[in-house]
Design an enzyme around this catalytic site. Structure first.
Site, PDB file in Angstrom:
ATOM      1  N   TYR A 144      28.403  -4.880 -58.912  1.00  0.00           N
ATOM      2  CA  TYR A 144      28.614  -5.429 -60.262  1.00  0.00           C
ATOM      3  C   TYR A 144      29.960  -6.089 -60.367  1.00  0.00           C
ATOM      4  O   TYR A 144      31.060  -5.325 -59.533  1.00  0.00           O
ATOM      5  CB  TYR A 144      28.677  -4.349 -61.413  1.00  0.00           C
ATOM      6  CG  TYR A 144      29.025  -4.698 -62.604  1.00  0.00           C
ATOM      7  CD1 TYR A 144      28.282  -5.362 -63.348  1.00  0.00           C
ATOM      8  CD2 TYR A 144      30.217  -3.977 -63.274  1.00  0.00           C
ATOM      9  CE1 TYR A 144      28.574  -5.685 -64.681  1.00  0.00           C
ATOM     10  CE2 TYR A 144      30.481  -4.411 -64.541  1.00  0.00           C
ATOM     11  CZ  TYR A 144      29.895  -5.071 -65.171  1.00  0.00           C
ATOM     12  OH  TYR A 144      30.107  -5.595 -66.635  1.00  0.00           O
ATOM     13  N   ASP A 239      36.297  -6.946 -54.425  1.00  0.00           N
ATOM     14  CA  ASP A 239      36.641  -6.518 -55.730  1.00  0.00           C
ATOM     15  C   ASP A 239      36.616  -4.920 -55.949  1.00  0.00           C
ATOM     16  O   ASP A 239      35.869  -4.093 -55.664  1.00  0.00           O
ATOM     17  CB  ASP A 239      35.217  -6.599 -56.663  1.00  0.00           C
ATOM     18  CG  ASP A 239      35.190  -6.142 -58.246  1.00  0.00           C
ATOM     19  OD1 ASP A 239      35.908  -5.442 -58.345  1.00  0.00           O
ATOM     20  OD2 ASP A 239      34.155  -6.573 -58.899  1.00  0.00           O
ATOM     21  N   LYS A 267      40.728  -1.118 -63.869  1.00  0.00           N
ATOM     22  CA  LYS A 267      40.928   0.331 -64.030  1.00  0.00           C
ATOM     23  C   LYS A 267      42.165   0.978 -64.040  1.00  0.00           C
ATOM     24  O   LYS A 267      42.877   1.096 -64.947  1.00  0.00           O
ATOM     25  CB  LYS A 267      39.782   0.814 -63.512  1.00  0.00           C
ATOM     26  CG  LYS A 267      38.478   0.122 -63.916  1.00  0.00           C
ATOM     27  CD  LYS A 267      37.208   0.566 -63.589  1.00  0.00           C
ATOM     28  CE  LYS A 267      35.794   0.079 -64.229  1.00  0.00           C
ATOM     29  NZ  LYS A 267      34.894  -0.592 -63.489  1.00  0.00           N
TER      30      LYS A 267
HETATM   31  C1  PLP Z   1      34.378  -2.118 -64.171  1.00  0.00           C
HETATM   32  C2  PLP Z   1      34.238  -3.194 -62.839  1.00  0.00           C
HETATM   33  C3  PLP Z   1      34.460  -4.558 -63.205  1.00  0.00           C
HETATM   34  C4  PLP Z   1      34.855  -4.945 -64.427  1.00  0.00           C
HETATM   35  O1  PLP Z   1      35.969  -4.601 -65.148  1.00  0.00           O
HETATM   36  P1  PLP Z   1      35.969  -4.599 -66.714  1.00  0.00           P
HETATM   37  O2  PLP Z   1      37.275  -4.032 -66.913  1.00  0.00           O
HETATM   38  O3  PLP Z   1      34.923  -3.635 -67.394  1.00  0.00           O
HETATM   39  O4  PLP Z   1      35.716  -6.129 -67.245  1.00  0.00           O
HETATM   40  C5  PLP Z   1      34.196  -5.305 -62.162  1.00  0.00           C
HETATM   41  N1  PLP Z   1      34.017  -4.902 -60.942  1.00  0.00           N
HETATM   42  C6  PLP Z   1      33.911  -3.777 -60.577  1.00  0.00           C
HETATM   43  C7  PLP Z   1      33.772  -3.316 -59.162  1.00  0.00           C
HETATM   44  C8  PLP Z   1      33.739  -2.941 -61.650  1.00  0.00           C
HETATM   45  O5  PLP Z   1      33.598  -1.256 -61.365  1.00  0.00           O
END
Ligand code: PLP
Length: 425
Positions: A144, A239, A267
């Site tokens: 994701y 990511d 995060k």
């Molecule tokens: C949480 C997450 C996102 C998106 O971050 P948001 O702050 O919710 O937009 C993107 N990539 C990964 C791997 C994530 O866990």
């Protein structure tokens, strides 16, 4: 467990907010439950509207690695807030956080701050496309990367558990340049590169997947991606919105010995405030406006309050270096949960790395999306609900990562294991 106020809050919320929530998984639909509404949180604990107290293993989906309401973070935020909360003009704080990120991640020489992980990924992909002059992106099934249109294809967790592998409202034309491959499959990766080679702008990957539940990269997988990207002039995007500063101070690139070209963060680097970041080598990053031609902007990007929380969080992580201790505590929890399930003859697999883990109700190894979704989600729902009743808050979906914070103690682990012992499956 009292639920009167939680239920009333949800009813009220549903009248004015779609589904009563501002992010789908919060509705607890995947576990057939009603959401709790949080009143406050301290350390490792959540307190809901009905006064129930929970040990929190979700930690706002990862950011709260120092636990909730960390005194030092709150203090710094308060100081900064007193001087004004948004200017839309540069502040020194932004440079400070950028310096910390650059100092912590070897492959990052420059970094652009944004307001969410989704934006960080949007920026990275646009940058990769603009830089290479190519369109195609390789994405792995079950990973994701935020709710970016062209990446909302077989995107794990939220999308997965709601049964919307790709969302209505995303035109087919937007995803036609997204190539989907199974995680951990080097053969398919090499095939895709053979077929599309010089059309591939970038490969985007969660170096440790967290959004189909925790899935570790198998030996050689990340290295193979690196090799193919280098050979074909494609940009490798890690990511690390979850893994950044979660598994060590900085990125997992040092752990696996693989350097990304662009790294997405979020995060933890916001310490509980909205933030994201995209960083990499200067020769790529300088293509961003105003230095280069690739446009990217944000009214609240680098917001001083968010940045101050991020700096305070990273400073503590650097000084305290809690990672070995977190890993040990998490391993101990996973081991005891495993022993309990074995006794109860419940099939399971636990994937764990550092302070993140997923208990899959699935007896076969979980290495990709296909093996993840073999898990018994109705069993997870039972488990989730009974754990919640016992004062343990887990992610409300089988396909998410559990997290520990520096505030979790061995007594919390005991209480959690005792709760697992009492589950009727
Ligand atoms: C949480 C997450 C996102 C998106 O971050 P948001 O702050 O919710 O937009 C993107 N990539 C990964 C791997 C994530 O866990």
């Amino acid at each position: 467990m009292k639920m009167r106020k939680n239920i009333k809050n949800f009813k009220d919320a549903k009248k004015v907010i779609p589904g009563g929530v501002n992010s789908p998984v919060r509705a607890f639909k995947a576990v057939g439950a009603k959401p709790i509404f949080i009143e406050k949180a301290r350390g490792q604990y959540l307190h809901d509207a009905d006064g129930n107290k929970y040990i929190d293993y979700c930690l706002s989906w990862g950011p709260m690695i120092l636990g909730h309401a960390n005194k030092n973070v709150l203090g710094k935020v308060k100081d900064v807030m007193a001087k004004g909360t948004s200017f839309g003009i540069p502040t020194e704080l932004e440079t400070k956080l950028a310096q910390m990120i650059v100092g912590a991640i070897g492959s990052v020489e420059k970094v652009r701050l944004v307001s969410s992980g989704t934006e960080a990924v949007m920026t990275a992909v646009r940058l990769a496309r603009g830089y290479t002059g190519r369109d195609k992106i390789i994405k792995f099934i079950g990973c994701y990367h935020g709710h970016v249109d062209h990446l909302l294809v077989q995107a794990g967790s939220g999308a997965m558990t709601l049964g919307n592998p790709s969302s209505p409202g995303v035109p087919k034309d937007f995803t036609k340049h997204t190539i989907l491959l199974p995680y951990n499959n080097i053969e398919m990766l090499e095939k895709a590169f053979k077929q599309y080679s010089e059309e591939i702008a970038a490969v985007i990957v969660e170096p440790v997947a967290g959004n189909m539940g925790v899935v570790l990269p198998q030996q050689g997988f990340l290295q193979a991606i690196r090799k193919s990207c280098t050979k074909n002039g494609s940009v490798l995007i890690f990511d690390e919105v979850i893994t950044g500063f979660r598994l060590r101070y900085g990125s997992v690139q040092e752990l696996f010995g693989v350097q990304a070209d662009l790294t997405c963060l979020g995060k933890i680097i916001g310490g509980g405030f909205p933030i994201g970041a995209c960083g990499g080598k200067t020769k790529i990053m300088d293509n961003l406006a105003p230095e280069g031609k690739i446009y990217q902007a944000g009214t609240l990007s680098g917001n001083p309050v968010c940045v101050a929380a991020g700096i305070a969080t990273l400073k503590q992580l650097k000084i305290r270096n809690p990672y070995a201790k977190l890993d040990k505590l998490t391993k101990s929890l996973c081991k005891q949960i495993g022993e309990t399930l074995e006794k109860a003859k419940v099939p399971y697999t636990i994937n764990q790395v550092g302070s993140m883990f997923t208990l899959f109700f699935n007896s076969t190894p979980v290495t990709d999306y296909v093996s993840a979704i073999k898990s018994d989600t109705s069993r997870y729902a039972k488990y989730f609900t009974q754990m919640l009743n016992a004062g343990i808050y887990l992610p409300p979906s089988q396909f998410e990562a559990c997290f520990l914070s520096t505030e979790h103690k061995s007594e919390d682990i005991h209480q959690t294991v005792a709760a697992v012992c009492n589950i009727s499956f």
